[in-house]
Each structure stands twice: as C-alpha cells, then as structure tokens.
Design an enzyme around this catalytic site. Sequence first.
Site, mmCIF file in Angstrom:
data_model
loop_
_atom_site.group_PDB
_atom_site.id
_atom_site.type_symbol
_atom_site.label_atom_id
_atom_site.label_comp_id
_atom_site.label_asym_id
_atom_site.label_seq_id
_atom_site.Cartn_x
_atom_site.Cartn_y
_atom_site.Cartn_z
ATOM 1 N N ASP A 1 10.332 -13.083 55.993
ATOM 2 C CA ASP A 1 9.567 -12.612 54.850
ATOM 3 C C ASP A 1 9.167 -13.788 53.957
ATOM 4 O O ASP A 1 9.993 -14.663 53.659
ATOM 5 C CB ASP A 1 10.428 -11.615 54.064
ATOM 6 N N GLU B 1 5.863 -14.555 58.107
ATOM 7 C CA GLU B 1 4.871 -14.049 57.170
ATOM 8 C C GLU B 1 4.417 -15.292 56.413
ATOM 9 O O GLU B 1 5.082 -15.749 55.484
ATOM 10 C CB GLU B 1 5.472 -13.020 56.215
#
Length: 697
Positions: free
Chosen positions: A336, A373
């Site tokens: 993330d 990401e």
Amino acid sequence: MLMRRPTGNLQLTYQPPYGAIVQESGVQFSVFSRSATAMRLLLYNDVNDLEPAEVIEFDRDTDRWGDVWSLSVSGLKTGQLYHFQASGPWDPARGQRFDSSARLIDPYAQALAGTFQQSTDGVVRPPKCVVVKDDFDWEDDRHLRHDLSESVIYEMHVRGFTKSKTAKVKCPGTYLGVIEKIPYLKDLGVTAVELMPVNEFPILDIYGKPIKNPNYWGYDPMAFFSPHRGYAFDQTPGAQVREFKQMVKALHAAGIEVILDVVFNHTCEGNEMGPTLSFKGLENQVYYLLHEGQHYTNYSGCGNTINGNHPVVREMIFHCLRHWVHNYHVDGFRFDLASILSRDRNGHLVPNPPMVELIAEDPMLADTKVIAEAWDAAGAYQVGSFGGARWAEWNGRYRDDVRGFWRGDGGTLGALATRLAGSSDLYEHAGRPPFCSINFVTSHDGFTMNDLVSYKEKHNQANGEDNRDGDNHNISDNYGVEGPTRKKGVSTIRSRQIRNMLSTLLLSQGVPMLVSGDEIRRTQKGNNNAYCQDNDISWFDWRLVERNQDLLRFVKSLIAFRREQPSVRRLDFLTGQPVDGRLISDMSWYNDQGDPLDWGQHHLSMVAYIAAPSRSEDPSGKGRDLVMMFNSTGEDRHQQLPAIGRGMKWNLFLDTAGDAPNDIFPDLDGPMPPSNRSVEMPCHSMKVYVSGKVAVK
C-alpha cells in the site's frame, strides 16, 4: 534463524531475532530501543486484567546488548500475555516521546489478544501481546508458484466476504468462513486472492469505546507480524494464528494463492495528538519520519509516515515479510502506498531506494509476488517506474483509460489500445514485461463496477463527513438516472458497460485484478470510500449470485478463456511485426471500414486483430487469432472484419450487447460472422471473434 521441524513433511520456518521467542525452559523477550533508560516486561494472567500480575525489570548491565534489551524468563509458555514498558526522555522537540506509564505493544508480537480497555486513570491499555509458538502441521503444503503472467487476482476482504447472513456459513466474517466459500472461488476460476489488510488494527478506540468511523478496511496497522484477531472464530488468545494458517492451507489445496495487502507506510499511532502504543514509546525518532525533529510527516495521509529506509525499520520490514512467507506460506504482497518506500530519511524520493531493491533481491522472498501501489498521498506517482522487472504495479493509468474510453470520452482510443496491448509506454522502456502491469478497472478504493455505471457523483453521506471524503474524479456515468432505476433503456446500457469493462479487463495483456463482488454487481449505493462501513454497504451479498447468475456465467467464461488462451497473456510486448512462420502481424488495428486505423482521428470505435503466438511462445499450440471489435459511441454502427482474416473460420466468442446466454459462448461455437463480413455493432458494445486452430510454426 532457520529451523526444520519433523511435523508432517519437513517445513522451513523463520524465527525473527526479536519479540517473544519460545525456548525449552521458558521465553526470551527481545526489543530494540536506543534511547530508553529503563525497560520493563509486564506479564498478565488474563486478557481482561487491567494490571499486570508481574513486572520484570530489565537489568541495564546484563540484559542490554548494544541497543537491544533481552532477557529470558523461565517457566513461561505459549499463550503468555505481555506488554513492554519503557522509560526515557520526554523531549518532543528532539523527537523523543517516552512515557514510563505507557503499555507498549511489542513491534514483533506474533499475536494480540483482547482490545483497548476502558480507563479511568488516563493510561492507555492496548490489546495484549501473546507468546506464540509455530507448531502448525502444514503437511505437504508449499507455495504454489503460479506464474504471474498466468494469474487472475481477486481482491477481497476477509470479514466482508462472509459476514452477511446471506453467506449462510458456520463461521461468518472469519478466516474459517473464507474456507467455507472456497468452492465459489475455485468455480469462478481465479488463481489468487489478494486480501485487504489482515495484520492487526484497532477495533475499539484507545479508551475502549466504539470508534465513530471504524477502519473496516484495515489500513491502520497496529502490529505488523500479527494476524487480525477480529477475523478469528475462536477468541482464545492466539487462535487467529492457527485459523489463518488453516485458511491458507485450504486455499492452496484448491490451487489458489494468497497475496497480502501490507501497509508499511504508517501506523495507527497518528501524529503528535495520537496515542503512544508501541513505536512512539520505544524509539520514535527511528520509526517515524519527522520534520524539524518533532512534527510527523504525513506522506500517507494518515497522520504519520514510517521511516522505511532507516536500517532498523528496514530490518523489521524484512523480518516481517519473511515471517509471513515462511510461517504462514503466503505467496506475495501488495504494498500500500509503496512510493513511501522510495523516500529517504529526509522524505525525498530517491532513484534507487535500498528498501525497494532489497525486497526485489532478497533470496528468501524469491518465490513471492511483489506488487506496488506506486504512489503516495504526498504527490508521488511512480506508475511505470517503480522498482524493476521484479516488481509489478497496480496500473492506475489502465483504470482511468479504460473507464474514459467506455464512458465515451474523446481522444481515448489510442490510450485504450495501449492499455489493451499491455501498457508498453509504461513498462517496455525499462525492460519490464507486460505482466508487470496489474490491470484493474475498480478496486476496494472507489466505486464498485455496478456503481461505476450507476452514479455520476459519490454518495458518502453515511461516512459522517458531509460527503467531503472520497475521490471526486471517478470517470463514471449514470446513463440518465442517478442510482437504481427500472428504466429498461438505462438498465440495458449499464449491463452492457459492465460487460464491456470486464471483457476489456480480462482480455488485456498484463495481469487482471477483479474486485470481489463485481462479478455479481455488488453495490455500495454510490459510496466510493466505504472504509468505515462494516455493514451491508460493504459486505458481499450472496443473494446476488443467483440474482445475477447470467453476469457470473459471463465472468467465469471470460476467466476460463483467459487461462486457456496464451494469445491474451503474452510474456513479451506485441510489436506489430509478423509472427514467426506467418505473414501477419502479431497485432494490428483497423477502422470501421476495415482499413488501417488513423490514430490522428478522434475515433471511439475500432477493430483489433491479435494473432496467435508462435510455437516457441506457445508450445501447447492452443493459441487462436482474435478479432476484438469496440464501439463506445452512443450510436449503432457496422464494422468490417479486416481482410487479413479472410479464409479462416471464425466464431463469435462474446457479444456484450447479446442477451444471455448469447452474450458469451464458452465452447467457442458462437455464430459465424455475416458472409459480407460486415458486423452490426450496437452502441456501447464489444464483440470478440475467435479463429479456429491456427497452424503456427
């Protein structure tokens, strides 16, 4: 330290050097703190105890080795509950925030028990750490090692997948609940589940009261090494360790890999106003990026930023990744806001960040998939340039371009073609193959596929933030009515658009990621930021499996076709040059008249011809030639099949404007094209024709 255990088949396990380590005579506790002046171990008898049954002081002379505090306590066993407590300087201006009354979670704790307890004395009492011993019988379970190029990823939430009463499972909202629904996942055909965060995060607030907006998604880490206790059916301390392993083992038995969404960019301790729960009270200036020595930088958008490129924090992250890979058999990670890992200790983006390179090169992670990401909340956007060939990326450009094309935005045809062909503009220049692109149209963050074609605007009022939260740039449309409708014309277009985007996703070069529930039109009622909705807004509604069985059949057939067809999952980029042994190009593009496409024109329709791979690329010989026909305009059109396909046998594979079951033909036996080769293309539609077997040398 690596050990082999004679339990079932021999398994490789990994023991980090810190935390609670079970020994024959007791337990050894080790924790890093450079600036602490004293360290204590708090031992509890019961998860509900407010005060420790025993406090053991670390001896500075005998229990401190460099910056590591370590002591062994005889007689302790698996299941023992504990906290650390540290004394040291309170000097926020210099990044020091020691609080001698704080109960601290061990950064290396392998499980937590209980929750925050209500306090009348102002002392924060977080969940207790649990001593865990790795004694699970994996039998012959191993990492599946599916090629990334052949993967179909399914992003899902452990709790939300089975929490609804409609799931009709014995263990709703848990790891064991997922096991009960494995037959559905296997029948769908996905090769991997990407689980939203399963490491520990807060359930109640720091004073033991319900959280106004609880972080249902789990992007609020509290203990990186610990499976979330809230997803365990058995509430015995440490049971989540066993149940998580049972889930992984069962998924592997079904041929499904497990990828974890990990959040090494911030913690739940927040900024200066946040509580001291763990890292702040042990070595704040090491674990966090600080501005002017005292203020927390906020590249995560969540109050603080993990100092990922500090050697101590880097070591912790590596131990954590190895722990999940070797002790839990997970097959990969999605990082993330991974761009934060590219920032140095001053917060600057660096070209070759050591953390990113080390993850790629670590031999103990060599069998795993690593997915970034590739952006953060402070403006970094590294899609196409994150890491190297070892790293795959969530392709945000793919999402936006596919949405824009099917919505009918002008000037998007070239972008759609590039995404369909594997995003060579992003990856080829760096020597990265097409499967470095994780393609997606929707994710947990944003509209569901159903809502993408049902709402022009977000509707996040239920989040209690006056609809200010969530992204305003959704590239969505409602086709005449905001939200649910009974208007047949609107419903027809919405149904087509869902099929259009799912077909594009599953037939593009690269790796597709499907969001749980999109295959059955799950809705969040227009909420594009349901992070705090632990209810029917977020949960998988199993009634839709029957209600939208035609769409489910469509998606299953697409996935099966993709897994069978090497033509849509190439290992190398398409070049527009002839395929070995044939005179036709591997990919070519045409206008509605069947002539070569003029990319200078602002078309919203086109025909793509994809040739089967050569036998060197496809030893199985299963590859077929494909003709993909796209019409994202609001008008019906006719498109001419390209001349290069003359003389070949063609059958319709899918027609997004067709009524089920004639929307897809899993056996590749759909109708042949008209004899004049002029194909009717209704507005907002896509068709795919598949050739007979191709003789490729």
